[in-house]
Design a protein around this motif. Structure first.
Motif, short mmCIF file in Angstrom:
data_model
loop_
_atom_site.label_atom_id
_atom_site.label_comp_id
_atom_site.label_asym_id
_atom_site.label_seq_id
_atom_site.Cartn_x
_atom_site.Cartn_y
_atom_site.Cartn_z
N TRP A 78 120.87 4.39 2.34
CA TRP A 78 119.88 3.74 1.49
C TRP A 78 119.93 4.31 0.08
CZ3 TRP A 78 118.43 -0.46 3.67
CH2 TRP A 78 118.26 -0.54 5.04
N LEU A 79 119.57 3.47 -0.87
CA LEU A 79 119.48 3.92 -2.25
C LEU A 79 118.25 4.81 -2.42
CD1 LEU A 79 120.19 0.55 -4.13
CD2 LEU A 79 121.82 2.32 -3.44
N ASN A 80 118.42 5.87 -3.21
CA ASN A 80 117.24 6.67 -3.53
C ASN A 80 116.46 5.94 -4.64
OD1 ASN A 80 118.23 7.42 -6.13
ND2 ASN A 80 119.34 9.15 -5.25
N ALA A 81 115.33 6.45 -5.04
CA ALA A 81 114.46 5.77 -6.00
C ALA A 81 115.18 5.52 -7.34
CB ALA A 81 113.18 6.58 -6.22
N GLU A 82 115.90 6.53 -7.82
CA GLU A 82 116.60 6.37 -9.09
C GLU A 82 117.72 5.32 -8.98
OE1 GLU A 82 118.23 9.36 -12.54
OE2 GLU A 82 118.61 9.93 -10.45
N GLU A 83 118.49 5.36 -7.91
CA GLU A 83 119.55 4.36 -7.69
C GLU A 83 118.94 2.97 -7.54
OE1 GLU A 83 122.80 7.13 -5.29
OE2 GLU A 83 121.14 6.20 -4.19
N HIS A 84 117.83 2.87 -6.83
CA HIS A 84 117.17 1.58 -6.65
C HIS A 84 116.74 0.99 -7.99
CE1 HIS A 84 113.69 -1.07 -5.88
NE2 HIS A 84 114.46 -1.50 -4.88
N ASP A 85 116.12 1.81 -8.83
CA ASP A 85 115.69 1.33 -10.14
C ASP A 85 116.88 0.91 -10.99
OD1 ASP A 85 113.09 1.86 -9.39
OD2 ASP A 85 112.91 3.69 -10.60
N ALA A 86 117.95 1.69 -10.95
CA ALA A 86 119.16 1.34 -11.71
C ALA A 86 119.75 0.03 -11.19
CB ALA A 86 120.19 2.47 -11.62
N TRP A 87 119.77 -0.12 -9.87
CA TRP A 87 120.33 -1.33 -9.26
C TRP A 87 119.52 -2.57 -9.65
CZ3 TRP A 87 124.36 -3.62 -7.77
CH2 TRP A 87 124.31 -4.76 -6.97
N ILE A 88 118.20 -2.48 -9.57
CA ILE A 88 117.34 -3.61 -9.92
C ILE A 88 117.57 -4.03 -11.37
CG2 ILE A 88 114.92 -4.32 -10.25
CD1 ILE A 88 115.93 -4.31 -7.31
N ARG A 89 117.70 -3.06 -12.25
CA ARG A 89 117.93 -3.37 -13.67
C ARG A 89 119.33 -3.95 -13.89
NH1 ARG A 89 114.22 1.06 -14.15
NH2 ARG A 89 112.38 0.29 -15.23
N LEU A 90 120.33 -3.42 -13.19
CA LEU A 90 121.67 -3.97 -13.32
C LEU A 90 121.71 -5.42 -12.84
CD1 LEU A 90 124.69 -3.73 -13.95
CD2 LEU A 90 125.00 -2.78 -11.64
N VAL A 91 121.06 -5.71 -11.72
CA VAL A 91 121.00 -7.08 -11.22
C VAL A 91 120.32 -7.98 -12.24
CG1 VAL A 91 119.98 -8.57 -9.45
CG2 VAL A 91 121.16 -6.47 -8.78
N ALA A 92 119.23 -7.51 -12.82
CA ALA A 92 118.53 -8.32 -13.84
C ALA A 92 119.44 -8.61 -15.03
CB ALA A 92 117.25 -7.61 -14.29
N VAL A 93 120.20 -7.62 -15.48
CA VAL A 93 121.13 -7.84 -16.58
C VAL A 93 122.20 -8.86 -16.19
CG1 VAL A 93 122.96 -6.75 -17.97
CG2 VAL A 93 120.75 -5.62 -17.73
#
Length: 159
Positions: free
Chosen positions: A6-21
């Motif tokens: 599973w993604l940790n909190a920091e990875e999750h936040d980075a992933w959500i922002r990358l998907v949005a971009v």
């Protein structure tokens, strides 16, 4: 069965922002190019790849690889570009089975005319938000991810 990594909190936040971009950037680029030049971003990319190639010509299969497109999708876009006299397709002089796409003088003029507004838009939506150090980091991050996504180095950006 092993537990997912599973993604940790920091990875999750980075992933959500990358998907949005990845969702927002293509339409931002398409909208600007459509409004200012009557082109899609993909059409612009085709013209740009041809403009940067030797003799402003590439085999359709190479152009498809460079733009990460199927030959069918590329063929439809090139047909639209041909209607504007920006690109022509012709058989290869070396192998008649190969179809070449060549940027016309009108196509070259179109890319030269369109590029300044497009690069200004790219600067506005991407690079003006970043420090020089972040630009270097973005380049390295993109290169590292591209190596995973394109291990055969088919895309021109991976080379």
């Amino acid at each position: 069965m092993t537990e997912p990594r599973w993604l940790n909190a920091e990875e999750h936040d980075a992933w959500i922002r990358l998907v949005a971009v990845t969702l927002l950037l293509p339409s931002a680029l398409d909208n600007q190019l459509s409004r200012d030049a009557g082109l899609t971003h993909f059409g612009y990319l085709v013209l740009a790849m041809l403009s940067e190639s030797e003799g402003r010509t590439l085999p359709m299969s190479t152009l498809a690889s460079y733009t990460n497109a199927s030959l069918s999708r590329l063929s439809h876009v090139v047909a639209r570009l041909e209607c504007n006299d920006w690109v022509v397709r012709e058989p290869s002089a070396d192998d008649r089975r190969v179809t070449m796409a060549r940027l016309t003088e009108a196509g070259h003029a179109k890319i030269v005319d369109t590029a300044p507004g497009h690069v200004e838009h790219v600067r506005n939506v991407v690079f003006d938000a970043l420090s020089p150090e972040q630009v270097r980091q973005l380049e390295q991050i993109a290169a590292d991810v591209l190596c995973r996504l394109d291990p055969d180095k088919r895309n021109v950006a991976t080379r």
